[in-house]
Design a protein around this motif. Structure first.
Motif, PDB file in Angstrom:
ATOM      1  N   ARG A  25       0.841  -1.204   0.000  1.00  0.00           N
ATOM      2  CA  ARG A  25       0.000   0.000   0.000  1.00  0.00           C
ATOM      3  C   ARG A  25       0.874   1.252   0.000  1.00  0.00           C
ATOM      4  O   ARG A  25       0.546   2.257  -0.649  1.00  0.00           O
ATOM      5  CB  ARG A  25      -0.926   0.000   1.211  1.00  0.00           C
ATOM      6  CG  ARG A  25      -2.115  -0.939   1.079  1.00  0.00           C
ATOM      7  CD  ARG A  25      -3.103  -0.779   2.233  1.00  0.00           C
ATOM      8  NE  ARG A  25      -4.205  -1.712   2.073  1.00  0.00           N
ATOM      9  CZ  ARG A  25      -4.255  -2.927   2.612  1.00  0.00           C
ATOM     10  NH1 ARG A  25      -3.229  -3.348   3.373  1.00  0.00           N
ATOM     11  NH2 ARG A  25      -5.277  -3.727   2.409  1.00  0.00           N
ATOM     12  N   GLY A  33      -6.382   2.910  -3.705  1.00  0.00           N
ATOM     13  CA  GLY A  33      -7.299   1.783  -3.639  1.00  0.00           C
ATOM     14  C   GLY A  33      -6.845   0.533  -4.363  1.00  0.00           C
ATOM     15  O   GLY A  33      -7.537  -0.482  -4.325  1.00  0.00           O
ATOM     16  N   PHE A  34      -5.672   0.587  -5.024  1.00  0.00           N
ATOM     17  CA  PHE A  34      -5.235  -0.562  -5.837  1.00  0.00           C
ATOM     18  C   PHE A  34      -5.064  -1.830  -4.997  1.00  0.00           C
ATOM     19  O   PHE A  34      -5.612  -2.880  -5.331  1.00  0.00           O
ATOM     20  CB  PHE A  34      -3.938  -0.230  -6.567  1.00  0.00           C
ATOM     21  CG  PHE A  34      -3.263  -1.436  -7.174  1.00  0.00           C
ATOM     22  CD1 PHE A  34      -3.787  -2.041  -8.310  1.00  0.00           C
ATOM     23  CD2 PHE A  34      -2.121  -1.990  -6.595  1.00  0.00           C
ATOM     24  CE1 PHE A  34      -3.183  -3.167  -8.863  1.00  0.00           C
ATOM     25  CE2 PHE A  34      -1.509  -3.098  -7.147  1.00  0.00           C
ATOM     26  CZ  PHE A  34      -2.051  -3.693  -8.270  1.00  0.00           C
ATOM     27  N   ASP A  36      -6.146  -2.533  -2.006  1.00  0.00           N
ATOM     28  CA  ASP A  36      -7.422  -2.944  -1.406  1.00  0.00           C
ATOM     29  C   ASP A  36      -8.263  -3.725  -2.409  1.00  0.00           C
ATOM     30  O   ASP A  36      -8.871  -4.761  -2.080  1.00  0.00           O
ATOM     31  CB  ASP A  36      -8.204  -1.724  -0.920  1.00  0.00           C
ATOM     32  CG  ASP A  36      -7.543  -1.042   0.263  1.00  0.00           C
ATOM     33  OD1 ASP A  36      -6.765  -1.712   0.972  1.00  0.00           O
ATOM     34  OD2 ASP A  36      -7.797   0.164   0.461  1.00  0.00           O
ATOM     35  N   LYS A  37      -8.307  -3.229  -3.628  1.00  0.00           N
ATOM     36  CA  LYS A  37      -9.085  -3.898  -4.676  1.00  0.00           C
ATOM     37  C   LYS A  37      -8.516  -5.276  -4.982  1.00  0.00           C
ATOM     38  O   LYS A  37      -9.269  -6.264  -5.093  1.00  0.00           O
ATOM     39  CB  LYS A  37      -9.090  -3.041  -5.945  1.00  0.00           C
ATOM     40  CG  LYS A  37      -9.862  -3.654  -7.102  1.00  0.00           C
ATOM     41  CD  LYS A  37      -9.799  -2.745  -8.329  1.00  0.00           C
ATOM     42  CE  LYS A  37     -10.524  -3.372  -9.512  1.00  0.00           C
ATOM     43  NZ  LYS A  37     -10.443  -2.500 -10.719  1.00  0.00           N
ATOM     44  N   MET A  38      -7.193  -5.377  -5.100  1.00  0.00           N
ATOM     45  CA  MET A  38      -6.572  -6.669  -5.387  1.00  0.00           C
ATOM     46  C   MET A  38      -6.743  -7.645  -4.235  1.00  0.00           C
ATOM     47  O   MET A  38      -6.977  -8.839  -4.449  1.00  0.00           O
ATOM     48  CB  MET A  38      -5.083  -6.470  -5.687  1.00  0.00           C
ATOM     49  CG  MET A  38      -4.771  -5.739  -6.975  1.00  0.00           C
ATOM     50  SD  MET A  38      -5.324  -6.631  -8.463  1.00  0.00           S
ATOM     51  CE  MET A  38      -6.868  -5.776  -8.793  1.00  0.00           C
ATOM     52  N   GLU A  40      -9.238  -7.725  -2.061  1.00  0.00           N
ATOM     53  CA  GLU A  40     -10.622  -8.179  -2.049  1.00  0.00           C
ATOM     54  C   GLU A  40     -10.887  -9.191  -3.159  1.00  0.00           C
ATOM     55  O   GLU A  40     -11.592 -10.188  -2.969  1.00  0.00           O
ATOM     56  CB  GLU A  40     -11.561  -6.984  -2.203  1.00  0.00           C
ATOM     57  CG  GLU A  40     -13.037  -7.359  -2.179  1.00  0.00           C
ATOM     58  CD  GLU A  40     -13.949  -6.151  -2.331  1.00  0.00           C
ATOM     59  OE1 GLU A  40     -15.182  -6.345  -2.337  1.00  0.00           O
ATOM     60  OE2 GLU A  40     -13.440  -5.010  -2.464  1.00  0.00           O
ATOM     61  N   SER A  41     -10.298  -8.970  -4.338  1.00  0.00           N
ATOM     62  CA  SER A  41     -10.536  -9.842  -5.483  1.00  0.00           C
ATOM     63  C   SER A  41      -9.855 -11.197  -5.325  1.00  0.00           C
ATOM     64  O   SER A  41     -10.442 -12.237  -5.654  1.00  0.00           O
ATOM     65  CB  SER A  41     -10.033  -9.157  -6.755  1.00  0.00           C
ATOM     66  OG  SER A  41     -10.072 -10.027  -7.858  1.00  0.00           O
TER      67      SER A  41
END
Length: 330
Positions: A25, A33-34, A36-38, A40-41
């Motif tokens: 991060r 947000g990159f 966080d997005k990865m 979650e995915s």
């Protein structure tokens, strides 16, 4: 008398340098947000990297030693080493021959399997066929190993996925399966989506290629999710048909460990409950060519796989290649 390849032991190695999502991060704070997005995915929360001075064969070595020790075998007992990776020590010679030297497997032949993250199931199937056909083969070591972070630019966001590691299995002949069946599928039209595109015969390494980043791993274009979401269930059913068993007969399935949601979706498609699979990407990241044997070793260690269980391995690699193998566990 028939000879069936049987998995008699496994081993794994995860390096000691942790690179957490919090660290990434900070590294990619310019992309809000990159991470966080990865996270979650994929469900990946951390990954572990080898020291900068290590090569892929160095990562493979501890896993190979552990698998041999658990089998009660010495390096000199190994007849053949099959190593799968797409982060090799060199373009040539093969990484398997370097591992053979470092391991001290003085009686072993070797070769590499280069179908990326499909390499370990492919290696299992090759080993099974060679054991069945060649009475002189007694002990075969199959290794999957990954050191892709070292071939990625530190500023490349896809470094989020790359965890280093190795997994290994010792296969030996038995009079009962063992190996049940295998299958594979591929679509080379996707070969330009992800890879290392300079350094081979398509584009030999040059100063210009290195400066442009083409000698490092590059993500060019997104793979459609249906490649795995539809391809994995299709491949499982191909393996089941080849082995004359029903999907419902599968006691355990291990898939490429890149995205938790993909495994959940595929298990639902197959009608198999989630307690018949195992995931390790959360704690070790995406370990590529090594992820299937690492997940196997971890599941065995946790007692999730028992003697007699029918286990299906599904590997999915860039290019793309997909390979599956089914074994009755000893």
């Amino acid at each position: 008398m028939s000879r069936f390849a049987t998995i008699v032991s496994t081993g794994r190695y995860i390096p000691e340098i942790e690179v957490s999502n919090d660290e990434l991060r900070q590294r990619f704070a310019h992309i809000p947000g990159f991470v966080d997005k990865m996270e979650e995915s994929s469900a990946i929360r951390t990954r572990w990297w080898a020291p900068a001075s290590w090569a892929t064969s160095d990562v493979a070595l501890p896993a190979a030693r552990q698998a041999l020790e658990r089998a009660g075998r010495q390096a000199k007992d190994v007849d053949l080493i099959i190593l799968g990776t797409d982060s090799p020590d060199y373009i040539t010679p093969a990484t398997s021959v370097v591992l053979q030297h470092k391991l001290g497997a003085i009686n072993a032949g070797t070769f590499d399997v280069g179908c990326a993250c499909a390499s370990f199931p492919t290696g299992l199937a090759i080993a099974a066929g060679m054991i069945a056909a060649n009475p002189s083969l007694r002990t075969v070591l199959v290794v999957g190993v990954y050191l892709m972070h070292k071939l990625a630019a530190p500023t490349d966001p896809t470094i989020f996925f790359y965890g280093d590691g190795a997994g290994a299995a010792v296969l030996e002949p038995a009079t009962e399966p063992g190996f049940v069946a295998s299958a594979s599928q591929a679509d080379g039209s996707y070969h330009a989506h992800w890879g290392i595109y300079a350094g081979g015969t398509f584009e030999p390494a040059t100063v210009e290629a290195a400066q442009a980043g083409r000698t490092m791993v590059r993500f060019i274009e997104r793979y459609p999710p249906e490649i795995n979401h539809e391809g994995w269930p299709r491949l499982v059913r191909k393996v089941a048909a080849a082995g004359s068993f029903k999907v419902a007969d599968i006691d355990f399935a291990i898939f490429t460990q890149v995205r938790k949601a993909s495994i959940e979706l595929v298990m639902g498609d197959l009608g198999l409950p989630m307690n018949r699979t195992h995931m390790v990407m959360e704690k070790w990241g995406y370990t590529g060519s090594a992820c299937v044997p690492i997940a196997l070793d971890d599941a065995l260690e946790q007692g999730k796989i028992r003697s007699g269980d029918l286990v299906v391995f599904i590997g999915s690699g860039v290019g793309y290649n997909q390979a599956g193998a089914a074994f009755r566990m000893s």
